[in-house]
Design a protein around this motif. Structure first.
Motif, PDB file in Angstrom:
ATOM      1  N   SER C  48     -43.103 -19.706  12.039  1.00  0.00           N
ATOM      2  CA  SER C  48     -43.971 -19.020  12.983  1.00  0.00           C
ATOM      3  C   SER C  48     -45.280 -19.809  13.046  1.00  0.00           C
ATOM      4  O   SER C  48     -45.900 -20.067  12.013  1.00  0.00           O
ATOM      5  CB  SER C  48     -44.223 -17.585  12.521  1.00  0.00           C
ATOM      6  OG  SER C  48     -45.106 -16.947  13.411  1.00  0.00           O
ATOM      7  N   TYR C  49     -45.637 -20.254  14.244  1.00  0.00           N
ATOM      8  CA  TYR C  49     -46.887 -20.997  14.434  1.00  0.00           C
ATOM      9  C   TYR C  49     -47.898 -20.130  15.152  1.00  0.00           C
ATOM     10  O   TYR C  49     -47.552 -19.394  16.088  1.00  0.00           O
ATOM     11  CB  TYR C  49     -46.657 -22.244  15.292  1.00  0.00           C
ATOM     12  CG  TYR C  49     -46.066 -23.419  14.562  1.00  0.00           C
ATOM     13  CD1 TYR C  49     -46.875 -24.281  13.846  1.00  0.00           C
ATOM     14  CD2 TYR C  49     -44.696 -23.668  14.615  1.00  0.00           C
ATOM     15  CE1 TYR C  49     -46.334 -25.390  13.197  1.00  0.00           C
ATOM     16  CE2 TYR C  49     -44.148 -24.772  13.974  1.00  0.00           C
ATOM     17  CZ  TYR C  49     -44.978 -25.625  13.266  1.00  0.00           C
ATOM     18  OH  TYR C  49     -44.449 -26.714  12.631  1.00  0.00           O
ATOM     19  N   GLU C  50     -49.142 -20.255  14.709  1.00  0.00           N
ATOM     20  CA  GLU C  50     -50.252 -19.554  15.337  1.00  0.00           C
ATOM     21  C   GLU C  50     -51.333 -20.602  15.627  1.00  0.00           C
ATOM     22  O   GLU C  50     -51.469 -21.574  14.894  1.00  0.00           O
ATOM     23  CB  GLU C  50     -50.785 -18.521  14.342  1.00  0.00           C
ATOM     24  CG  GLU C  50     -52.061 -17.840  14.751  1.00  0.00           C
ATOM     25  CD  GLU C  50     -52.540 -16.855  13.674  1.00  0.00           C
ATOM     26  OE1 GLU C  50     -51.691 -16.374  12.885  1.00  0.00           O
ATOM     27  OE2 GLU C  50     -53.748 -16.611  13.620  1.00  0.00           O
ATOM     28  N   ALA C  51     -52.094 -20.408  16.684  1.00  0.00           N
ATOM     29  CA  ALA C  51     -53.181 -21.339  17.002  1.00  0.00           C
ATOM     30  C   ALA C  51     -54.416 -20.576  17.458  1.00  0.00           C
ATOM     31  O   ALA C  51     -54.325 -19.467  17.959  1.00  0.00           O
ATOM     32  CB  ALA C  51     -52.751 -22.311  18.105  1.00  0.00           C
ATOM     33  N   TYR C  52     -55.538 -21.213  17.264  1.00  0.00           N
ATOM     34  CA  TYR C  52     -56.791 -20.782  17.909  1.00  0.00           C
ATOM     35  C   TYR C  52     -56.774 -21.571  19.223  1.00  0.00           C
ATOM     36  O   TYR C  52     -57.243 -22.702  19.297  1.00  0.00           O
ATOM     37  CB  TYR C  52     -57.950 -21.162  17.010  1.00  0.00           C
ATOM     38  CG  TYR C  52     -59.341 -20.810  17.501  1.00  0.00           C
ATOM     39  CD1 TYR C  52     -59.568 -19.970  18.597  1.00  0.00           C
ATOM     40  CD2 TYR C  52     -60.452 -21.333  16.828  1.00  0.00           C
ATOM     41  CE1 TYR C  52     -60.857 -19.672  19.005  1.00  0.00           C
ATOM     42  CE2 TYR C  52     -61.742 -21.029  17.228  1.00  0.00           C
ATOM     43  CZ  TYR C  52     -61.933 -20.199  18.328  1.00  0.00           C
ATOM     44  OH  TYR C  52     -63.216 -19.907  18.735  1.00  0.00           O
TER      45      TYR C  52
ATOM     46  N   LEU D   5     -63.904 -14.598  14.216  1.00  0.00           N
ATOM     47  CA  LEU D   5     -62.451 -14.684  14.401  1.00  0.00           C
ATOM     48  C   LEU D   5     -61.788 -15.091  13.090  1.00  0.00           C
ATOM     49  O   LEU D   5     -62.286 -15.963  12.384  1.00  0.00           O
ATOM     50  CB  LEU D   5     -62.108 -15.733  15.472  1.00  0.00           C
ATOM     51  CG  LEU D   5     -62.724 -15.557  16.860  1.00  0.00           C
ATOM     52  CD1 LEU D   5     -62.258 -16.703  17.771  1.00  0.00           C
ATOM     53  CD2 LEU D   5     -62.348 -14.210  17.456  1.00  0.00           C
ATOM     54  N   TYR D   6     -60.659 -14.456  12.801  1.00  0.00           N
ATOM     55  CA  TYR D   6     -59.905 -14.760  11.569  1.00  0.00           C
ATOM     56  C   TYR D   6     -58.482 -15.161  11.923  1.00  0.00           C
ATOM     57  O   TYR D   6     -57.855 -14.506  12.769  1.00  0.00           O
ATOM     58  CB  TYR D   6     -59.880 -13.528  10.661  1.00  0.00           C
ATOM     59  CG  TYR D   6     -61.264 -12.984  10.349  1.00  0.00           C
ATOM     60  CD1 TYR D   6     -62.163 -13.730   9.594  1.00  0.00           C
ATOM     61  CD2 TYR D   6     -61.663 -11.727  10.817  1.00  0.00           C
ATOM     62  CE1 TYR D   6     -63.440 -13.232   9.309  1.00  0.00           C
ATOM     63  CE2 TYR D   6     -62.925 -11.228  10.539  1.00  0.00           C
ATOM     64  CZ  TYR D   6     -63.817 -11.985   9.785  1.00  0.00           C
ATOM     65  OH  TYR D   6     -65.066 -11.493   9.515  1.00  0.00           O
ATOM     66  N   PHE D   7     -57.995 -16.190  11.272  1.00  0.00           N
ATOM     67  CA  PHE D   7     -56.654 -16.694  11.582  1.00  0.00           C
ATOM     68  C   PHE D   7     -55.775 -16.807  10.345  1.00  0.00           C
ATOM     69  O   PHE D   7     -56.275 -16.970   9.229  1.00  0.00           O
ATOM     70  CB  PHE D   7     -56.741 -18.078  12.242  1.00  0.00           C
ATOM     71  CG  PHE D   7     -57.371 -18.044  13.607  1.00  0.00           C
ATOM     72  CD1 PHE D   7     -56.632 -17.675  14.713  1.00  0.00           C
ATOM     73  CD2 PHE D   7     -58.718 -18.359  13.771  1.00  0.00           C
ATOM     74  CE1 PHE D   7     -57.210 -17.629  15.979  1.00  0.00           C
ATOM     75  CE2 PHE D   7     -59.301 -18.315  15.026  1.00  0.00           C
ATOM     76  CZ  PHE D   7     -58.555 -17.944  16.134  1.00  0.00           C
ATOM     77  N   VAL D  16     -58.105  -7.749   9.934  1.00  0.00           N
ATOM     78  CA  VAL D  16     -58.431  -7.670  11.373  1.00  0.00           C
ATOM     79  C   VAL D  16     -58.533  -9.088  11.930  1.00  0.00           C
ATOM     80  O   VAL D  16     -58.944 -10.004  11.223  1.00  0.00           O
ATOM     81  CB  VAL D  16     -59.767  -6.921  11.633  1.00  0.00           C
ATOM     82  CG1 VAL D  16     -59.647  -5.451  11.208  1.00  0.00           C
ATOM     83  CG2 VAL D  16     -60.929  -7.610  10.919  1.00  0.00           C
ATOM     84  N   PRO D  17     -58.157  -9.263  13.186  1.00  0.00           N
ATOM     85  CA  PRO D  17     -58.230 -10.604  13.772  1.00  0.00           C
ATOM     86  C   PRO D  17     -59.640 -10.982  14.212  1.00  0.00           C
ATOM     87  O   PRO D  17     -59.966 -12.158  14.318  1.00  0.00           O
ATOM     88  CB  PRO D  17     -57.293 -10.528  14.982  1.00  0.00           C
ATOM     89  CG  PRO D  17     -57.279  -9.085  15.374  1.00  0.00           C
ATOM     90  CD  PRO D  17     -57.484  -8.304  14.102  1.00  0.00           C
ATOM     91  N   GLU D  18     -60.469  -9.974  14.488  1.00  0.00           N
ATOM     92  CA  GLU D  18     -61.838 -10.291  14.888  1.00  0.00           C
ATOM     93  C   GLU D  18     -62.738  -9.097  14.679  1.00  0.00           C
ATOM     94  O   GLU D  18     -62.281  -7.960  14.549  1.00  0.00           O
ATOM     95  CB  GLU D  18     -61.890 -10.750  16.350  1.00  0.00           C
ATOM     96  CG  GLU D  18     -61.374  -9.732  17.347  1.00  0.00           C
ATOM     97  CD  GLU D  18     -61.504 -10.245  18.778  1.00  0.00           C
ATOM     98  OE1 GLU D  18     -60.578 -10.958  19.222  1.00  0.00           O
ATOM     99  OE2 GLU D  18     -62.510  -9.946  19.439  1.00  0.00           O
ATOM    100  N   GLU D  19     -64.043  -9.377  14.639  1.00  0.00           N
ATOM    101  CA  GLU D  19     -65.021  -8.296  14.543  1.00  0.00           C
ATOM    102  C   GLU D  19     -66.383  -8.836  14.967  1.00  0.00           C
ATOM    103  O   GLU D  19     -66.558 -10.033  15.161  1.00  0.00           O
ATOM    104  CB  GLU D  19     -65.085  -7.746  13.113  1.00  0.00           C
ATOM    105  CG  GLU D  19     -65.604  -8.743  12.088  1.00  0.00           C
ATOM    106  CD  GLU D  19     -65.558  -8.198  10.660  1.00  0.00           C
ATOM    107  OE1 GLU D  19     -65.964  -7.042  10.451  1.00  0.00           O
ATOM    108  OE2 GLU D  19     -65.113  -8.950   9.763  1.00  0.00           O
ATOM    109  N   THR D  67     -69.592 -17.451  18.881  1.00  0.00           N
ATOM    110  CA  THR D  67     -68.315 -17.079  18.263  1.00  0.00           C
ATOM    111  C   THR D  67     -68.101 -17.986  17.063  1.00  0.00           C
ATOM    112  O   THR D  67     -68.149 -19.214  17.190  1.00  0.00           O
ATOM    113  CB  THR D  67     -67.153 -17.264  19.263  1.00  0.00           C
ATOM    114  OG1 THR D  67     -67.345 -16.359  20.352  1.00  0.00           O
ATOM    115  CG2 THR D  67     -65.812 -16.984  18.595  1.00  0.00           C
ATOM    116  N   ALA D  68     -67.897 -17.379  15.899  1.00  0.00           N
ATOM    117  CA  ALA D  68     -67.650 -18.163  14.679  1.00  0.00           C
ATOM    118  C   ALA D  68     -66.234 -17.863  14.191  1.00  0.00           C
ATOM    119  O   ALA D  68     -65.865 -16.698  14.021  1.00  0.00           O
ATOM    120  CB  ALA D  68     -68.668 -17.811  13.604  1.00  0.00           C
ATOM    121  N   ALA D  69     -65.448 -18.915  13.997  1.00  0.00           N
ATOM    122  CA  ALA D  69     -64.053 -18.742  13.584  1.00  0.00           C
ATOM    123  C   ALA D  69     -63.851 -19.296  12.190  1.00  0.00           C
ATOM    124  O   ALA D  69     -64.322 -20.392  11.880  1.00  0.00           O
ATOM    125  CB  ALA D  69     -63.133 -19.451  14.571  1.00  0.00           C
TER     126      ALA D  69
END
Lengths: 146, 77, 146, 77
Positions: C48-52, D5-7, D16-19, D67-69
């Motif tokens: 599973s690949y994810e990207a920004y 943003l969180y990945f 959570v993916p973002e806040e 936006t900071a990731a």
């Protein structure tokens, strides 16, 4: 199993890339050599390739065996077209798969170098001003408009 | 008899793509001399000879029924 | 003009090879990275690949510009897939054309090295025994049957 | 406010993916400390921070609306 072929039909590169793919392959490198319009200031109208077909296929298979010995786990397919080719058409395709990418790049580049050394295939360039068989010993005509 | 094959620029020189010649027992070097006599200039381009589809050395001896091909410098790819 | 894309659809490598071809190109090198079934003795079920996505596409374009500066006359296309991929499927394609082959090989290999350094894409391997995000700092689980 | 943003593995940690967080005027280094307080362990994996889609340095200052990731070690290809 492996493909080493001289063909007078247009080459579909994807066919060769698909052929070398296996579940243990993480990388496929596919090289295609194309008819270039301009070489050293001379405009090519089209190319004509000729081969000593059975020997050429035998030599390509030998190059494939060399690669199998040098880069373990690679799989390779090679095809070269003969006859008249227009600008942009594929003259040669080399597809190599391997578990890791480095071997696929290296083996692919090795294959084209070896093809250019030993495989009995000859290219004739047809320009607006004439034509010539191309080989190590031959020279292109002088550039008229440098 | 030995079957001789000519390709590319060498075929342009010989005017024929192939022929038979009574060269069994002769070496590849002697074949080259025979060809240079018949087709002056054939050696100039740096052609190699392949016997039965393998590159041969000047000292290799031709055997009845062999095929010898004149391979001008290749330019595939 | 150039293609730098993150996609959730299956990748057709030939589309990218075709895109970089031009009359002055004598060589096209196409790299595809595939989901490998076995890695260090562990069987992968799927990835599973994810990207920004916007940053990933921007970074790929930047790599393309670097290549244009380092290897004159090259043209490049890059695509990376995201979502779930089965064994054998194409995760990434890099196509590079150039007048002469050496630049095409070199630029292509440079591109995949740079992608692996800087492009914000993450791979999660899903095995029979679990799953894990893969990154430089992470380790695979121990091999159970060495 | 700053959008965070969180990945990948970091998103698994934050849940959570973002806040949004009131971090305008703070540096990227201070953002990292803030995040480590809220999500212990977030620095361990060697994540980098990208501000407005470009990798940032610890001393870079966040501006309202940025936006900071959090970019964990990448593994594309």
């Amino acid at each position: 199993m492996s493909i080493y072929e001289i063909t007078d039909k247009p080459i579909d590169p994807q066919r060769y890339a698909d052929h070398v793919l296996r579940p243990e392959a993480g990388a496929v490198v596919t090289f295609t050599g194309h008819v270039r319009e301009w070489t050293k200031g001379i405009r090519t109208l089209y190319l004509s390739y000729e081969a000593y077909v059975p020997m050429a296929e035998k030599k390509m298979a030998q190059i494939g065996r060399e690669i199998g010995e040098k880069w373990e786990g690679t799989r390779i397919a090679i095809a070269h077209r003969i006859g008249e080719l227009d600008v942009g058409e594929v003259a040669v395709v080399i597809a190599v798969s391997s578990p890791h990418r480095k071997a696929a790049y290296e083996a692919n580049e090795y294959a084209i170098e070896r093809i250019k050394q030993d495989v009995p295939i000859w290219k004739k360039e047809i320009w607006e001003t004439g034509e010539q068989w191309i080989g190590d010993q031959n020279k292109k005509p002088e550039v008229r408009n440098p | 008899m030995i079957k001789l094959l000519y390709f590319a620029g060498i075929r342009d020189l010989t005017g024929v793509p192939e022929e038979q010649a009574p060269l069994a027992g002769r070496t590849v070097g002697e074949l080259m001399e025979w060809a240079e006599d018949k087709y002056p200039g054939i050696r100039e381009g740096g052609a190699r000879v392949a016997v039965n589809e393998e590159y041969a050395l000047d000292g290799d001896v031709l055997t009845e029924g062999d095929t010898a091909a004149f391979i001008p410098p290749v330019s595939g790819g």
